[in-house]
Design a protein around this motif. Structure first.
Motif, short mmCIF file in Angstrom:
data_model
loop_
_atom_site.label_atom_id
_atom_site.label_comp_id
_atom_site.label_asym_id
_atom_site.label_seq_id
_atom_site.Cartn_x
_atom_site.Cartn_y
_atom_site.Cartn_z
N LYS A 23 0.83 -1.22 0.00
CA LYS A 23 0.00 0.00 0.00
C LYS A 23 0.86 1.27 0.00
O LYS A 23 0.58 2.22 0.71
CB LYS A 23 -0.98 -0.01 1.17
N ILE A 24 1.89 1.26 -0.85
CA ILE A 24 2.77 2.43 -0.96
C ILE A 24 2.45 3.23 -2.22
O ILE A 24 2.42 4.46 -2.19
CB ILE A 24 4.26 1.98 -0.99
N ILE A 25 2.19 2.54 -3.32
CA ILE A 25 2.02 3.19 -4.62
C ILE A 25 0.64 2.87 -5.20
O ILE A 25 0.19 1.73 -5.15
CB ILE A 25 3.11 2.71 -5.60
N ALA A 26 0.00 3.90 -5.77
CA ALA A 26 -1.26 3.72 -6.49
C ALA A 26 -0.95 3.61 -7.97
O ALA A 26 -0.24 4.45 -8.53
CB ALA A 26 -2.19 4.90 -6.24
N GLN A 130 -5.00 7.69 -4.78
CA GLN A 130 -3.90 8.43 -4.17
C GLN A 130 -4.43 9.42 -3.13
O GLN A 130 -3.85 9.56 -2.05
CB GLN A 130 -3.08 9.17 -5.23
N SER A 131 -5.54 10.07 -3.43
CA SER A 131 -6.09 11.03 -2.45
C SER A 131 -6.55 10.30 -1.18
O SER A 131 -6.37 10.79 -0.07
CB SER A 131 -7.24 11.86 -3.05
N TYR A 132 -7.10 9.09 -1.35
CA TYR A 132 -7.47 8.29 -0.18
C TYR A 132 -6.22 7.90 0.62
O TYR A 132 -6.20 8.02 1.85
CB TYR A 132 -8.24 7.04 -0.61
N MET A 133 -5.19 7.44 -0.08
CA MET A 133 -3.96 7.04 0.60
C MET A 133 -3.33 8.22 1.34
O MET A 133 -2.77 8.04 2.42
CB MET A 133 -2.97 6.45 -0.40
#
Length: 137
Positions: A23-26, A130-133
């Motif tokens: 869960k580092i990169i989208a 990405q905005s969620y992460m």
């Protein structure tokens, strides 16, 4: 460890993005015909561990629901009944299409590529993810 999958749900096409297992990169995953989305997701979940789904909540800039919200809510309700083991959450998707077009411009894509609506949907799903992460850190 499961991935987080993102959905930019559209009337005709749906963009998908997914994180790496850490869960580092989208990353963009695909754009599928919305009529085939359910089967696509079931197949994907049979091969990959997904711990959560985030789906863009279509709202107008003034905060009012967009015309697509009823379709998104119907999908979310169906998902919650069919896959209670994989939670699904809404993420504000206002401006994601604008940001997707800007990313395509900034990335130097030619006009023909920027007109590819499937690519815009996939990039929009990536921006939603990405905005969620970003809210997790």
């Amino acid at each position: 460890m499961g991935r987080i999958l993102s959905i930019d749900y559209g009337r005709k096409r749906t963009g998908l993005a997914v994180t790496d297992p850490l869960k580092i990169i989208a990353n963009g995953l695909a754009t599928v015909s919305t009529s085939l989305l359910w089967d696509y997701l079931n197949d994907y979940l049979s091969r990959e561990q997904v711990e959560k789904i985030v789906i863009g909540k279509p709202m107008q800039t003034n905060g009012q629901p967009s015309e697509n919200l009823a379709r998104v809510e119907a999908f979310v309700n169906r998902w919650r009944k069919g896959h209670p083991e994989v939670p699904i959450e809404y993420v504000d998707e206002r401006f994601t299409s604008v940001l997707a077009h800007k990313a395509m411009l900034d990335g130097g894509l030619k006009k023909k590529a920027r007109q590819d609506k499937a690519l815009v949907d996939e990039i929009s799903a990536t921006i939603i993810l990405q905005s969620y992460m970003d809210t997790l850190h």
